[in-house]
Design an enzyme around this catalytic site. Structure first.
Site, PDB file in Angstrom:
ATOM      1  N   ASP A 433       1.305  -0.411  -8.055  1.00 43.42           N
ATOM      2  CA  ASP A 433       0.121  -1.229  -7.820  1.00 43.42           C
ATOM      3  C   ASP A 433       0.537  -2.698  -7.889  1.00 43.42           C
ATOM      4  O   ASP A 433       1.314  -3.095  -8.761  1.00 43.42           O
ATOM      5  CB  ASP A 433      -0.961  -0.941  -8.862  1.00 43.42           C
ATOM      6  CG  ASP A 433      -2.253  -1.670  -8.558  1.00 43.42           C
ATOM      7  OD1 ASP A 433      -3.043  -1.140  -7.776  1.00 43.42           O
ATOM      8  OD2 ASP A 433      -2.459  -2.761  -9.104  1.00 43.42           O
ATOM      9  N   GLU A 476      -4.199  -1.741  -2.518  1.00 48.66           N
ATOM     10  CA  GLU A 476      -2.916  -2.363  -2.854  1.00 48.66           C
ATOM     11  C   GLU A 476      -2.039  -1.410  -3.666  1.00 48.66           C
ATOM     12  O   GLU A 476      -1.131  -1.841  -4.384  1.00 48.66           O
ATOM     13  CB  GLU A 476      -3.127  -3.678  -3.618  1.00 48.66           C
ATOM     14  CG  GLU A 476      -3.790  -3.537  -4.968  1.00 48.66           C
ATOM     15  CD  GLU A 476      -5.310  -3.675  -4.911  1.00 48.66           C
ATOM     16  OE1 GLU A 476      -5.905  -3.912  -5.965  1.00 48.66           O
ATOM     17  OE2 GLU A 476      -5.887  -3.527  -3.815  1.00 48.66           O
TER      18      GLU A 476
END
Length: 562
Positions: A433, A476
């Site tokens: 992440d 993301e």
């Protein structure tokens, strides 16, 4: 000098080529010919570049050459929840052709006699749009916020893509504070709703031009990758007038080719001849939309109108898995223009041959035709193979970063899980992440954020083997599948990924951007019944890395490995 027989053969060949050329060349209708057949086309939305191929086909006379007098009707939301429904209009006979989306397979499975005539957009432009000031970027974060999306109960139209995305996100539909969408961005700006459906072709552009910062949630982030706009008709029209359907299809495809080759002229045509919803639909927006539509259609890679039965099967299987339908059949769903029978070709050919030609000439012509047809068939087979390969690439890849998408990742994970179980090989998963990614978007804009995501994929891929799988897991978030890799080796790979991204400068117009990642690592255990247990542990480890301060790696909630 060629001898007499050679000159005769040359004469025959030239005559045949001229005849075939005359047959293949379109010609305008003459005044004394039969009147044009009136047909109607029901659009899904207001007049924009989204339908440019139909406007161009009409303006350039392609429909007229096909013997058709075409009426093009808009399908806008004149009343919230009460838009014209192309499927209803076509099935009931109020329109002959319509434009819809992958919902068509849902209608077909429910007994409605619709048939796809041509796939226009190879990827769907549908996204869900919110504003940065509302403070969320995932469907799971909607909660009781006021939203306006096309879900059952609020709109007469079916939006299978919307329903499939919300189901894939695990959202409880009954708990949503949802109202019928007005498709008016003023409702979003005023805060009357905080999430609306939009098209990526023009929605983001319009919001940015208004001075707001858009946040988009893509169905592809949840593994939903459907077709976009489709030209369709009802089965009865195909059965009664297949030549009319084929002619409409051919003229439409010619129109799209013309529209892309003459963008500015086509935009001017829309502005002059077709009423838009409001004044914001101006020349700049339509030119921007044109390039976005081209990206969704991929006309340089895939023949306009081409339908891939395998991709339709994948869409149908997703409907089944989510309980949206009980079953489906693709047979009779995809229209295939029938080639003219050989007898018709011979009669047409004979009509164009000179009267004094003998049977030998006809035989020579037939042989030449068969040779020509055989070559064209081989070319067509090769072109379709290339088109299917390109479609597969589109279906399996994230449109922004080029990494595998959620759907491909799930397939690969299942395959590697089964293979590891059979062969007793190790299997490891890394979840990644981007730290403080929202801050990057806030400070530098979404275009810079997109560039960061692209470069993360590039530098991370350089740390992996050919057999490793890298995919975009969410907004993301990324995931790496490491086949035949135990925890020690996987830990080394994860450390390299952590370091190469930590030290990688992203060169942008706003300056050099630096970023870090948080990583969670897990491995296959003997007790795992399915691969999602590995993902759950990797996700817990990723959460722990975030909790401990980011820019680090955690393994199955074990102590931090810096």
């Amino acid at each position: 000098m060629p001898n007499r027989s050679g000159r005769c053969l040359l004469t025959v060949c030239v005559t045949l080529l001229l005849a075939l050329g005359l047959l293949a060349s379109p010609r305008p209708l003459l005044a004394n010919e039969a009147p044009l057949t009136p047909v109607s086309l029901q659009l899904l939305w207001y007049h924009q570049f989204q339908y440019a191929g139909y406007y161009a086909a009409k303006a350039q006379g392609y429909f007229q050459e096909a013997g058709l007098d075409v009426e093009i009707r808009d399908g806008g939301y004149h009343t919230a929840g009460r838009a014209a429904d192309p499927v209803r209009e076509v099935v009931t006979g109020r329109a002959d052709f319509g434009v819809s989306r992958s919902d068509l397979l849902l209608h077909r499975a429910r007994g409605e006699p619709v048939m796809v005539v041509a796939n226009i957009m190879q990827r769907s432009p549908l996204v869900f749009l919110t504003l940065e000031r509302f403070g969320f970027s995932r469907l799971e974060e909607v909660g009781d916020r006021p939203i306006s999306v096309t879900l059952p109960g609020v709109d007469e139209r079916i939006s299978a893509e919307t329903l499939a995305t919300f189901l894939a996100a695990g959202v409880n539909l009954e708990s949503l504070n949802n109202a019928a969408p007005s498709w008016n961005l003023q409702d979003l700006y005023a805060g009357r709703t905080q999430l609306v459906p939009a098209y990526s072709t023009d929605g983001l552009y319009a919001v940015r031009r208004h001075g707001e910062v858009p946040v988009i949630i893509r169905p592809a982030d949840y593994g939903i990758d459907f077709y976009g706009d489709l030209l369709f008709t009802r089965q009865a029209l195909v059965e009664q007038h297949p030549e009319r359907v084929a002619a409409f299809r051919k003229a439409t495809i010619r129109g799209w080719v013309y529209a892309f080759e003459n963008l500015e002229e086509t935009v001017d045509l829309i502005l002059e001849a077709y009423p838009r919803r409001h004044g914001d639909i101006d020349r700049d927006l339509l030119l921007h939309e044109a390039e976005q539509v081209r990206e969704l259609m991929q006309p340089s890679l895939i023949e306009i109108g081409y339908s891939n039965p395998q991709r339709w099967k994948s869409i149908g299987d997703q409907y089944l898995a989510m309980g949206m339908i009980d079953g489906y059949e693709l047979e009779g769903f995809l229209f295939q223009p029938a080639p003219p029978p050989l007898t018709t070709l011979l009669l047409t050919l004979w009509r164009w041959l000179l009267p004094f030609m003998s049977v030998v000439v006809v035989a020579a012509g037939l042989a030449g035709y068969l040779l020509f047809t055989n070559r064209r068939l081989k070319e067509e087979i090769q072109r379709r193979r290339e088109a299917e390969a390109a479609l597969q690439q589109l279906a399996d890849r994230d449109g922004l970063t080029g990494a595998g998408n959620r759907r491909l990742f799930e397939q690969q994970l299942q395959q590697e899980f089964q293979r590891s179980r059979r062969s007793r090989h190790a299997l490891s998963i890394i979840l990644m992440d981007v730290d403080n990614f929202k801050r990057i978007n806030d400070e530098y804009g979404h275009l810079v954020g997109d560039q960061v995501l692209k470069e993360i994929v590039q530098v991370t891929r350089s740390m992996l083997r050919i057999q490793d799988h890298l995919a975009r897991y969410g907004g993301e978030e990324f995931v790496v599948v490491l086949p035949e890799t135990g925890p020690e080796e996987a830990c080394l790979v994860a450390k390299r990924i952590l370091e190469v991204n930590r030290t990688h400068p992203v060169q942008t117009e706003a300056g050099v951007i630096r970023y870090t990642l948080s990583l969670g690592l897990s491995e296959l255990r003997d007790s795992d019944r399915d691969p999602w247990q590995i993902i759950q542990r990797a996700d817990a480890s990723l959460y722990e890395a975030k909790h401990q301060g980011r820019d680090r790696l955690c393994i199955d909630a074990a102590p931090t490995l810096p």
